[in-house]
Write an enzyme that holds these catalytic residues in place. Structure first.
Site, short mmCIF file in Angstrom:
data_model
loop_
_atom_site.label_atom_id
_atom_site.label_comp_id
_atom_site.label_asym_id
_atom_site.label_seq_id
_atom_site.Cartn_x
_atom_site.Cartn_y
_atom_site.Cartn_z
N CYS A 185 47.95 46.61 47.56
CA CYS A 185 47.20 45.40 47.88
C CYS A 185 46.68 44.82 46.57
CB CYS A 185 46.07 45.68 48.88
SG CYS A 185 44.92 46.96 48.34
N THR A 186 45.81 43.82 46.65
CA THR A 186 45.41 43.09 45.44
C THR A 186 44.76 43.99 44.40
OG1 THR A 186 45.08 41.12 46.79
CG2 THR A 186 44.14 41.10 44.57
#
EC number: 1.14.-.-
Length: 286
Positions: A185-186
């Site tokens: 994810c980010t």
């Protein structure tokens, strides 16, 4: 001369009084003229804030001065100076809203029962040694992956993080339970929770990319396994790791390749869409 910076970090650790931490964090950020979003829960803290570099440094020092947050992995990036409209600090039941607060267990070392952390170079070693046995599993909202994702990644059809529990329980990914699943994810926070949810549902070999896409991009830029741009939740909307970034997104109006998400304003309100500069030259990003 002001130098705008943004910091992204989280820390999973038991917090007995999230309301008190919320008030302290609000005071600390406000006194340093920062804007952004901070969420505090019994499980820890998740924050993205921005401001002048010296103000941000003071905020980071103050936050790390609290023992449970001392080892927080701070990810820095360049800002624009007006990246967030205001400062928002909230206490909630989860620092990432999966809708499953009772499933998550944390101790002073972080999430209990989560995936094995892999540094970017360790990720490459795993892929080199296991080949097609490794599956990338996107832990973000599906629209984020439209402009950037790991090559051949599985992208779940989720509009919000809350959709992941039902998506996993649907059984559509059960065929991956015998694979080496790498969640990403980010910045890493969503995968801390996602990897633990997957493990509790019978995915035996689950990893998570330590530091998320941000740390991977800092390490390999566009010379590795990542393709495209990274969606970010501030006025920048997207960032690239180099001038060599591929353009994966396509303008919904004219079909031109673009990484630009913009808010289209119509009679139904605002809709976030991929729109190239020619089709959305003057849209305000409030």
């Amino acid at each position: 001369m002001a130098i705008p910076k943004i910091v992204l970090f989280y820390q999973f650790t038991p917090l007995a009084d999230p309301e008190a931490i919320k008030l302290w964090q609000h005071s600390l950020a406000e006194s340093n003229n920062l804007t952004g979003r901070i969420i505090v829960s019994p499980h820890g803290i998740n924050a993205t804030v921005g401001g002048d570099i010296e103000d941000v440094k003071r905020y980071v020092r103050g936050t790390r001065g609290y023992e449970p947050f001392r080892t927080a992995d701070i990810k820095w990036s360049d800002g624009l100076g007006n990246d967030f409209p205001r400062l928002s600090v909230k206490a909630r039941s989860e620092i990432v809203t999966f809708g499953a607060p009772d499933e998550l267990k944390v101790d002073e070392n972080g999430v209990v029962g989560g995936g094995v952390h892999l540094a970017p170079k360790e990720l490459h070693e795993l892929v080199d040694s296991r080949g097609d046995d490794v599956v990338f599993f996107d832990g973000r909202n599906a629209f984020e992956a439209e402009i950037g994702r790991f090559r051949d990644a599985v992208v779940p059809d989720v509009a919000t993080t809350r959709d992941f529990v039902d998506e996993l329980d649907s059984g559509k990914y059960d065929h991956l339970k015998g694979k080496a699943v790498v969640t990403y994810c980010t910045g890493g926070v969503r995968c801390e929770v996602l990897s633990s949810l997957m493990r509790s549902r019978g995915f035996d070999e689950v990893y998570q990319l330590d530091g998320g896409i941000v740390r991977y991009g800092e390490t390999f830029g566009d010379r590795g396994l990542w393709d495209g741009s990274l969606y970010v939740f501030d006025k920048r909307m997207n960032i690239e790791f180099s001038s060599e970034a591929k353009t994966l997104g396509v303008c919904v109006d004219c079909g031109t390749p673009t990484p630009r998400y913009r808010n289209r304003i119509d009679g139904d309100g605002r809709t976030l869409e991929l729109l190239c500069e020619s089709c959305s030259p003057d849209l305000e990003q409030d």
